[in-house]
Design an enzyme around this catalytic site. Sequence first.
Site, PDB file in Angstrom:
ATOM      1  N   ASP A 145     -70.195 -35.928  57.794  1.00 46.20           N
ATOM      2  CA  ASP A 145     -71.134 -34.935  57.272  1.00 46.20           C
ATOM      3  C   ASP A 145     -71.177 -33.763  58.252  1.00 46.20           C
ATOM      4  O   ASP A 145     -71.849 -33.830  59.285  1.00 46.20           O
ATOM      5  CB  ASP A 145     -72.538 -35.539  57.110  1.00 46.20           C
ATOM      6  CG  ASP A 145     -72.614 -36.554  55.974  1.00 46.20           C
ATOM      7  OD1 ASP A 145     -71.598 -37.227  55.710  1.00 46.20           O
ATOM      8  OD2 ASP A 145     -73.694 -36.689  55.373  1.00 46.20           O
ATOM      9  N   LYS A 208     -73.712 -30.909  50.307  1.00 47.81           N
ATOM     10  CA  LYS A 208     -74.984 -31.568  50.617  1.00 47.81           C
ATOM     11  C   LYS A 208     -76.041 -30.508  50.904  1.00 47.81           C
ATOM     12  O   LYS A 208     -75.749 -29.489  51.530  1.00 47.81           O
ATOM     13  CB  LYS A 208     -74.771 -32.488  51.823  1.00 47.81           C
ATOM     14  CG  LYS A 208     -75.988 -33.195  52.375  1.00 47.81           C
ATOM     15  CD  LYS A 208     -75.567 -34.091  53.539  1.00 47.81           C
ATOM     16  CE  LYS A 208     -76.769 -34.640  54.301  1.00 47.81           C
ATOM     17  NZ  LYS A 208     -76.360 -35.466  55.464  1.00 47.81           N
ATOM     18  N   LYS A 244     -74.835 -34.239  47.125  1.00 50.67           N
ATOM     19  CA  LYS A 244     -75.748 -35.089  47.900  1.00 50.67           C
ATOM     20  C   LYS A 244     -77.014 -34.316  48.274  1.00 50.67           C
ATOM     21  O   LYS A 244     -76.980 -33.462  49.152  1.00 50.67           O
ATOM     22  CB  LYS A 244     -75.061 -35.590  49.178  1.00 50.67           C
ATOM     23  CG  LYS A 244     -75.965 -36.453  50.072  1.00 50.67           C
ATOM     24  CD  LYS A 244     -75.224 -36.939  51.307  1.00 50.67           C
ATOM     25  CE  LYS A 244     -76.173 -37.657  52.264  1.00 50.67           C
ATOM     26  NZ  LYS A 244     -75.496 -38.136  53.489  1.00 50.67           N
TER      27      LYS A 244
END
Length: 308
Positions: A145, A208, A244
């Site tokens: 991430d 995300k 996400k």
Amino acid sequence: ELGWISEVHVNQPAVVRHAERIKKWRTVKGNWQAAWLLKAVTCIDLTTLSGDDTPSNVHRLCFKAKHPIREDLLKALDMHDKGITVGAVCVYPARVTDAVNALKAAGCNIPVASVAAGFPSGQTPLETKLAEIKLAVEYGAREIDIVISRSLVLTGQWEGLYKEIRQCREACGEAHMKTILATGELGSLANVYKASMIAMMAGSDFIKTSTGKEVENATFPVGVVMMRAIREFYWKTGNKVGFKPAGGIRTAKEAITWLMLVKEELGAEWLTPELFRLGASSLLDDIEKQIFYHVTGSYALQHDLAMA
């Protein structure tokens, strides 16, 4: 494709009105609710990103990742043999080895995700970001991430942003890359859309919303804009990119609403751990409480459920 970026226009009042309607959606009940909640569990990135993380609390998190819902509750729902686990365990790079070893000892194949690239601020040199990514992969992380440099978005340096994310993509190697946009710090919904498109062009497997450390994290207006960008990117390229939301998602009802929104905007094929994740640390606790109530008809006491 900078032409895609120059054409972007977001009707903010319309997006905000749509988000207000989403908040009023009626949730599902009974067995339908239990089914949606179990689906949400399989899409959770169970996360611990605290300064006081230790090997022991990472091991405990990994055990909870393999056994997210009490076995007797799953048996009551006839779901005990369906292999229900969370989607991934997310930790800092320094704790990746602990998580990998704990999951291997537990005999499960849940991937370990690691935050990297100057998380959460992104205010580190690019060389340091790339080195951190490579180390996390070397330690055994199968998902990375990364976090973008917000200054590149705020100053309109779209080619610079593309090149930075592209280098991060190359540093990830075989690992999946989720690109955190930190939407609460991008200034406008138009910037959110543009940053989403650039991240996908640069090879992100997921986009995300947030690090979870900003003042404003996952919100429905931001979610709608990012999902519309994913949809447009799919129409133009044929590539499916995952979504996400992360940060501030704490209740079972919120989780179901996010699932419903993904189904509404992107379709049921996105409702898999391969294309949808929920970034959360405390969400699983509330989901398990709701399933406990559904099965037993009473509310769980503090000692009834194992801690994560």
